[in-house]
Motif scaffolding. Structure first.
Motif, PDB file in Angstrom:
ATOM      1  N   SER A   1      48.143  47.745  41.036  1.00 26.99           N
ATOM      2  CA  SER A   1      48.318  47.734  43.075  1.00 26.99           C
ATOM      3  C   SER A   1      47.108  49.203  43.293  1.00 26.99           C
ATOM      4  N   LEU A   2      46.691  49.461  42.941  1.00 26.89           N
ATOM      5  CA  LEU A   2      45.472  49.839  43.420  1.00 26.89           C
ATOM      6  C   LEU A   2      44.566  49.339  43.720  1.00 26.89           C
ATOM      7  N   GLU A   3      43.932  47.957  43.006  1.00 32.00           N
ATOM      8  CA  GLU A   3      42.918  47.252  43.128  1.00 32.00           C
ATOM      9  C   GLU A   3      43.552  46.148  44.548  1.00 32.00           C
ATOM     10  N   LEU A   4      44.588  46.388  44.953  1.00 34.82           N
ATOM     11  CA  LEU A   4      45.653  45.155  45.444  1.00 34.82           C
ATOM     12  C   LEU A   4      45.597  46.032  46.792  1.00 34.82           C
ATOM     13  N   THR A   5      45.436  48.121  46.805  1.00 36.42           N
ATOM     14  CA  THR A   5      46.020  48.044  48.079  1.00 36.42           C
ATOM     15  C   THR A   5      44.258  48.511  48.262  1.00 36.42           C
ATOM     16  N   GLN A   6      43.073  48.411  47.542  1.00 32.71           N
ATOM     17  CA  GLN A   6      42.482  48.032  47.683  1.00 32.71           C
ATOM     18  C   GLN A   6      41.526  47.125  49.045  1.00 32.71           C
ATOM     19  N   GLN A   7      41.664  46.207  47.754  1.00 29.13           N
ATOM     20  CA  GLN A   7      41.722  44.803  48.582  1.00 29.13           C
ATOM     21  C   GLN A   7      42.079  44.491  50.372  1.00 29.13           C
ATOM     22  N   LEU A   8      43.628  44.722  50.355  1.00 24.80           N
ATOM     23  CA  LEU A   8      44.334  44.423  51.253  1.00 24.80           C
ATOM     24  C   LEU A   8      44.009  45.938  52.813  1.00 24.80           C
ATOM     25  N   GLU A   9      42.803  46.562  52.060  1.00 21.74           N
ATOM     26  CA  GLU A   9      42.439  47.950  52.807  1.00 21.74           C
ATOM     27  C   GLU A   9      43.746  48.581  53.165  1.00 21.74           C
TER      28      GLU A   9
END
Length: 132
Positions: free
Chosen positions: A26-34
Motif C-alpha cells: 500500500s505504501l509503495e502505491l500511495t507514494q507512486q500516486l502521491e
C-alpha cells in the motif's frame, strides 16, 4: 486504500508478517500516486509493527508521522496513531502511559464521533484495567 484495509485485517487477526507486506504494498502505491495522507498512515502502521519487533527507533518515527498527521489536520489519523502508540506502550509494559493515551483517544474520538476508534481504545483500556 484496499491494501491498507487488508493490512488492517491481517493486523487485527494477528497475521503480522502479512500485515507488514500489505502495508508495504500500500505504501509503495500511495507514494507512486502521491497520496500523502495514506502514505503517512501506512508509515505509522509500519512503525507500529516495527515497534512490536523491538525496533528501538519505531516509537520516535511513529511520533514523527503522528505530528505530520496533526499538522495536516488528519484527525482520524491522529487518533489512530495515538492508539498505535498506546498499543506499543501496553506491549512494552508501560501501562500508565498506555492508559493515559487511551483515555485521551477515547475522549477525543467521542468528541469527534469516531466510534470505531473509540471502541478499539476502550477495549484495550478495559483489558489493561482487568489485568491490573
Amino acid at each position: 486504500a484496499a491494501l491498507h484495509n487488508l493490512a488492517d485485517v491481517y493486523r487485527r487477526t494477528g497475521q503480522l508478517p502479512r500485515a507488514y507486506a500489505a502495508y508495504m504494498d500500500s505504501l509503495e502505491l500511495t507514494q507512486q500516486l502521491e497520496h500523502e495522507r495514506l502514505t503517512n498512515l501506512n508509515q505509522m502502521h509500519l512503525c507500529f509493527l516495527d515497534g512490536l519487533r523491538g525496533d528501538e527507533g519505531a516509537v520516535e518515527r511513529l511520533k514523527s508521522h503522528l505530528r505530520t498527521a496533526d499538522a495536516k489536520g488528519y484527525l482520524w489519523d491522529v487518533l489512530e496513531g495515538r492508539l498505535l502508540l498506546a498499543r506499543l506502550a501496553a506491549v512494552s509494559g508501560d501501562e500508565a502511559r498506555a492508559t493515559e493515551l487511551l483515555r485521551d483517544v477515547i475522549e477525543r474520538s467521542e468528541e469527534q464521533g469516531q466510534s470505531f476508534i473509540q471502541r478499539d481504545a476502550q477495549e484495550l483500556l478495559d483489558r489493561l484495567v482487568d489485568k491490573a
